[in-house]
Design a protein around this motif. Structure first.
Motif, PDB file in Angstrom:
ATOM      1  N   TRP A 155      34.168  33.828  39.556  1.00 45.95           N
ATOM      2  CA  TRP A 155      34.647  34.786  40.557  1.00 45.95           C
ATOM      3  C   TRP A 155      35.674  34.125  41.474  1.00 45.95           C
ATOM      4  O   TRP A 155      36.721  34.721  41.774  1.00 45.95           O
ATOM      5  N   LYS A 159      39.554  35.259  41.887  1.00 44.74           N
ATOM      6  CA  LYS A 159      40.062  35.646  43.204  1.00 44.74           C
ATOM      7  C   LYS A 159      41.238  34.770  43.625  1.00 44.74           C
ATOM      8  O   LYS A 159      42.200  35.251  44.229  1.00 44.74           O
ATOM      9  N   ARG A 162      44.317  35.902  41.743  1.00 44.17           N
ATOM     10  CA  ARG A 162      44.777  37.208  42.245  1.00 44.17           C
ATOM     11  C   ARG A 162      45.441  37.063  43.611  1.00 44.17           C
ATOM     12  O   ARG A 162      46.510  37.634  43.856  1.00 44.17           O
ATOM     13  N   ARG A 163      44.846  36.296  44.495  1.00 41.24           N
ATOM     14  CA  ARG A 163      45.419  36.128  45.832  1.00 41.24           C
ATOM     15  C   ARG A 163      46.712  35.328  45.803  1.00 41.24           C
ATOM     16  O   ARG A 163      47.601  35.580  46.606  1.00 41.24           O
TER      17      ARG A 163
END
Length: 175
Positions: A155, A159, A162-163
């Motif tokens: 996860w 993340k 993506r960020r």
């Protein structure tokens, strides 16, 4: 208060059944989850403020089209990506370490079983039971700790990617 004392007694009894290796596994899992909670706090609280500051600094720049501006953009994205990835490699190492420590617990438990067999001279099931429990409980604890960490590390990596992409999209170069 009584519930807390009973809970601590239960944890102590569980750790005693798994031997010293189980105590080490518990320490590794606690450290792993401490680092995970630190990363979650950073992702949910701290990161947004830093991201807003970087975007505001970028928007305040007059020059957004030169080679220097592009290098500054790359450096800002890299710094934030490094902040997002901080401690993730250590968490991954602890995830990998958990089943290995469980295997160590299995070996030490089986050594205890063989010691009982050598002393008693027979396959007395009662005398071997504590060794078998010392062999299986650390394995189980190592696998459970590892599995819980694997999901969180996956996860965190998703993340972070993506960020980073969102930050790159926010810092637009003008040509």
């Amino acid at each position: 208060m009584i519930i807390f004392i009973e809970m601590m007694n239960s944890i102590s009894a569980f750790l005693d059944t798994g031997g010293q290796v189980l105590t080490v596994i518990a320490g590794v899992i606690c450290l792993m989850w401490l680092l995970i909670f630190e990363r979650l706090f950073f992702f949910l609280k701290t990161y947004n403020g830093i991201k807003k500051s970087v975007i505001a600094n970028w928007q305040a720049r007059a020059d957004k089209s030169s080679w220097n501006a592009e290098q500054i953009r790359v450096a800002q994205v890299s710094r934030l990506t490094e902040m997002l990835n901080q401690n993730v490699a250590l968490i991954q190492s602890l995830v990998v370490l958990c089943p290995l420590l469980g295997l160590l617990g299995t070996v030490t438990g089986m050594i205890q079983v063989f010691d009982v067999m050598a002393i008693s001279g027979s396959g007395n099931a009662r005398s071997m039971a504590s060794g078998v429990s010392r062999a299986t409980i650390p394995t189980m604890a190592g696998m459970v700790g590892s599995l819980s960490g694997v999901f969180v590390v996956t996860w965190l990596q998703r993340k972070t990617k993506r960020r980073t992409e969102q930050l790159e999209d926010s810092l637009v170069l003008q040509h």
